[in-house]
Motif scaffolding. Structure first.
Motif, PDB file in Angstrom:
ATOM      1  N   THR A   1      97.001  21.775  55.134  1.00  0.00           N
ATOM      2  CA  THR A   1      96.978  23.101  55.722  1.00  0.00           C
ATOM      3  C   THR A   1      98.379  23.666  55.820  1.00  0.00           C
TER       4      THR A   1
ATOM      5  N   GLN B   1      97.256  35.160  51.823  1.00  0.00           N
ATOM      6  CA  GLN B   1      96.516  34.118  52.533  1.00  0.00           C
ATOM      7  C   GLN B   1      95.033  34.117  52.162  1.00  0.00           C
TER       8      GLN B   1
ATOM      9  N   ASP C   1      93.001  30.858  50.788  1.00  0.00           N
ATOM     10  CA  ASP C   1      91.816  30.339  51.478  1.00  0.00           C
ATOM     11  C   ASP C   1      90.595  30.335  50.567  1.00  0.00           C
TER      12      ASP C   1
ATOM     13  N   ASN D   1      88.744  26.882  49.382  1.00  0.00           N
ATOM     14  CA  ASN D   1      87.329  26.714  49.757  1.00  0.00           C
ATOM     15  C   ASN D   1      86.443  26.563  48.529  1.00  0.00           C
TER      16      ASN D   1
ATOM     17  N   CYS E   1      98.504  24.163  50.412  1.00  0.00           N
ATOM     18  CA  CYS E   1      98.645  25.599  50.220  1.00  0.00           C
ATOM     19  C   CYS E   1     100.027  26.044  50.685  1.00  0.00           C
TER      20      CYS E   1
END
Length: 253
Positions: free
Chosen positions: A17, A110, A114, A118, A133
């Motif tokens: 993360t 962002q 994401d 995902n 990331c």
């Protein structure tokens, strides 16, 4: 593939993360930020694959993704550490064999990071805890926490970056230092000069450049080829329709 990229938070390679590590004193350029903002719109992330990689790539740029850019991408993803810059929706990674590949995603946006992470996790391509990331402006050196990468990819990114070709390809002066000696860096970009654009392509070029998504009217294969050879010993390039495909290895460091 996507937007140009602002260094704000970054991650250590042991974490998946984004963790705030430092704040850049210099913000992203207005042009970069404007291009990246488009990818914050969730509707675009939903239709991107169908519209850009399907309809536009095939009929405006005359370069079918399944026939050309996807095989080019797949053939240049190496086992080990892979960095994807300007991630878009993660289409190319999601359509590739990532066994033995440790993925790092870098983008200014962002939402794109994401969505891509995902998608890859849902498809079983990567494990969330093993995927890094980085919210980062690729015109600046990568965070010191980054490893040397066995492969890097920049798909549909350079034509979004502001400025002439030398301003865009200046990124290779620092990216090459994050590539292993036998690694490869590869990409695809829409050319604006010295290629044929059909009517559909000219319309997309006009609105893309006017709206800030593109800055590629002067982009040409000769300038890109010259810049790549300045930083790498081995360079392979080709033009398919209006798309410039390239890969480079053996960095000059």
């Amino acid at each position: 593939m996507a937007s140009t990229l602002t260094h704000r938070p970054t991650t250590t390679m042991a974490q998946s993360t984004i963790r705030p590590e430092s704040e850049s004193k210099a913000p992203a350029s207005e042009a970069s930020a404007r291009g990246a903002a488009i990818y914050s719109q969730s509707w675009l992330l939903v239709i991107y694959d169908w519209w850009v990689l399907g309809i536009v790539s095939t009929y405006a740029w005359a370069c079918s993704v399944p026939d050309y850019t996807l095989p080019w991408f797949r053939s240049n993803v190496r086992k080990g550490q892979h960095l994807d810059i300007g991630v878009g929706t993660g289409y190319y990674l999601a359509k590739s064999d990532l066994s033995g590949v440790q993925v790092t995603l870098a983008d200014l946006n962002q939402d794109a990071l994401d969505a891509t992470k995902n998608r890859l996790v849902a498809a079983g391509k990567v494990k969330a805890e093993e995927t890094t990331c980085i919210l980062h402006d690729i015109t600046r050196p990568l965070p010191a926490s980054c490893p040397k990468f066995n492969s890097m990819s920049l798909y549909y990114l350079l034509h979004c970056m502001p400025g002439p070709v030398p301003a865009k390809t200046a990124i290779f002066s620092h990216l090459k230092h994050n590539l292993t000696a036998d690694g490869v860096i590869t990409g695809a970009s829409i050319l604006g000069k010295d290629v044929h654009h059909n009517l559909f392509g000219r319309v997309i070029m006009y609105f893309g450049n006017r709206g800030g998504m593109f800055d590629n009217r002067a982009d040409n294969s000769a300038d890109f080829d010259e810049a790549l050879r300045e930083h790498f010993h081995e360079v392979d390039t080709q033009v398919r329709g209006a798309i410039f495909l390239w890969k480079a290895s053996k960095p000059k460091v």
